[in-house]
Every structure is written in structure tokens, then in C-alpha cells.
Design an enzyme around this catalytic site. Structure first.
Site, PDB file in Angstrom:
ATOM      1  N   SER A 192       0.810  -1.220   0.000  1.00 41.83           N
ATOM      2  CA  SER A 192       0.000   0.000   0.000  1.00 41.83           C
ATOM      3  C   SER A 192       0.841   1.266   0.000  1.00 41.83           C
ATOM      4  O   SER A 192       0.428   2.291  -0.562  1.00 41.83           O
ATOM      5  CB  SER A 192      -0.930   0.009   1.216  1.00 41.83           C
TER       6      SER A 192
ATOM      7  N   HIS B 151       1.189   4.026   7.567  1.00 40.17           N
ATOM      8  CA  HIS B 151       1.309   4.615   6.232  1.00 40.17           C
ATOM      9  C   HIS B 151       1.925   6.011   6.319  1.00 40.17           C
ATOM     10  O   HIS B 151       1.915   6.641   7.371  1.00 40.17           O
ATOM     11  CB  HIS B 151      -0.059   4.670   5.551  1.00 40.17           C
TER      12      HIS B 151
ATOM     13  N   ASP C  19      -0.964   7.294  10.136  1.00 36.65           N
ATOM     14  CA  ASP C  19      -1.785   6.468  11.025  1.00 36.65           C
ATOM     15  C   ASP C  19      -0.948   5.479  11.829  1.00 36.65           C
ATOM     16  O   ASP C  19      -1.475   4.522  12.384  1.00 36.65           O
ATOM     17  CB  ASP C  19      -2.839   5.705  10.212  1.00 36.65           C
TER      18      ASP C  19
END
Length: 248
Positions: free
Chosen positions: A24, A199, A196
Site C-alpha cells: 500500500s 502509512h 496512522d
């Protein structure tokens, strides 16, 4: 009369490619201010930056799909550089996140296997950059886990073990490596680099780009600007400028 017939086509323009392969943190890298977007901006008219990030993926899955992304072809199809950026999911705790967790030894073996595969399709080690997982801010990530109804499923100390394994693979294979886990914790509170706890924040994206660019630059420094600067285009017969090799 067809456009090509009227002007003459010249040879096809083939853009060099830089391939970003990861989870991600790579997938999100083309968001506004993302490190991948910054690379694309820096390399515009020299090199296409391809985002092959897959949110939630680990190296076991990455190893399976890599041959579908890059296959042996002619020399013009070979990326000028490939980044391999996994570990955030592999390092998830087995008891709390068994689907994404990959044992440490397998993680290292999978990274090595991907480097070896790239070599088999004519992408040598000196075109590959391994990137370690980023550090984990446990307090911030635990808040996200609670929101999702689960316990804290990662620990920064464990992530560090995977980062060290990535460094060892790079040393064994002869690739470049960017040790984000260490660099981000080097001088200040690294939580500001994370949105967070896991990320990247805008500051984290800027940090990654600033440290990755010198490694990328070594591999793309010889690439010319594709097609002439507009002031250099022949005014009377632009075809003379625009249908050549474009190395201006």
C-alpha cells in the site's frame, strides 16, 4: 491523407520505465504529494514511472505476481530501475494477523527470489533497489486497530527484524537498499512521518523521496530529454526536429 502519410512518422518513441513494486505504501505513492508522484514529476519527459503497488500484499503474493508484471523482452522493454518495497504486511504478528504474516526467513527468501527473477529477465542487480519497511508507531496504529475491532497486530521491534533481513538480502544479492526503518528513527520523533502509525504522511512521503532520489538518479542520469525543447524546434520545418531521435 492520413496524418502519418502527410508528415512522415519517424521512428516510434519508446519511453524508458521505472517500476515501483510494493504494497500500500507504493500503491498510495501517486496521491498528491506522494513519493511516486514526486519521482514521476522529476522524471517527466525522461522516464515513465509505473506504479505497481498492491495494498495489503506480502512477499509471498508478490513473488507469485512479479512474472506477470515483468517478462523477458527486448532490451527497450527492460526497466531502467525497479524498487521492491515490502515488509509492512509480512511483519504483522502471526497470532493477530495470520493472513498477511510471513515468517522472517521466508520473507528474506522471497525478496531474494524476486531479485533473482529480475536477473533472469535481464534486469541486473544494479538496477534494483530494495526498500526496508518503515518503522511502526505502535500507539497510533493501535488506535486504528481498535477502530477496526482488533488488537494491535504489529510491533516496531518486529518490523526492525524484517528491515534487517531486507538489508542482508541486499548485501547478499548486490542491490542498492534504502533503510527507511533506521533513517526515520535516526534523529527525531518518527511519528510525524506516518499518517496512522503505518502509512506515510506528507512529511513521510517527502522524506522517502529525498532519500530515494539519489539512488534513482544514479540509474537514470544518462537518460536524455525526450523530444527537443520547444525553443529548439525548427520553425520552418518542425519535422526536422520532431522526427529525429529526440535526444535534446
Amino acid at each position: 491523407m492520413a496524418l502519418c502519410e502527410a508528415a512522415g512518422c519517424g521512428s516510434a518513441l519508446l519511453w524508458p520505465r521505472l517500476l515501483l513494486f510494493g504494497d500500500s505504501i507504493t500503491q498510495f505513492s501517486f496521491q498528491q504529494g506522494g513519493w511516486g508522484a514526486s519521482l514521476a514529476d522529476r522524471l517527466v519527459r525522461k522516464c515513465d514511472v509505473l506504479n505497481r503497488g498492491f495494498s495489503g500484499y506480502n512477499t509471498r503474493w508478490a513473488k507469485i505476481i512479479l512474472p506477470r508484471l515483468i517478462r523477458k523482452g527486448n532490451s527497450l522493454d527492460i526497466p531502467v530501475a525497479v524498487t521492491i518495497f515490502f515488509g509492512a504486511n509480512d511483519s504483522a504478528l502471526k497470532d493477530e494477523n495470520p493472513k498477511q504474516h510471513i515468517p522472517l526467513e521466508e520473507y528474506a527468501a522471497n525478496l531474494k527470489s524476486m531479485v533473482q527473477y529480475l536477473k533472469s529477465v535481464d534486469i541486473p542487480e544494479n538496477r534494483v533497489i530494495l526498500i526496508t519497511p518503515t518503522p511502526l508507531c505502535e500507539t497510533a496504529w493501535e488506535e486504528q486497530c481498535i477502530i477496526q475491532g482488533c488488537k494491535l497486530n504489529r510491533l516496531n521491534s518486529v518490523v526492525g527484524e524484517y528491515a534487517n533481513a531486507c538489508l542482508q538480502v541486499a548485501q547478499d544479492c548486490g542491490t542498492d537498499v534504502l533503510d527507511l526503518w533506521t533513517l526515520m528513527q535516526d534523529s527525531q520523533d518518527f511519528s510525524s512521518y506516518l499518517s496512522d502509525g503505518l502509512h506515510l504522511s506528507p512529511k513521510g512521503n517527502e522524506f522517502l523521496f529525498s532519500h530515494l532520489w539519489p539512488l534513482i538518479e544514479k540509474k537514470v542520469s544518462s537518460l536524455p530529454l525526450l523530444l527537443p525543447y520547444w525553443r529548439d524546434v525548427a520553425e520552418a520545418k518542425p519535422e526536422l526536429s520532431l522526427l529525429g531521435d529526440g535526444d535534446h
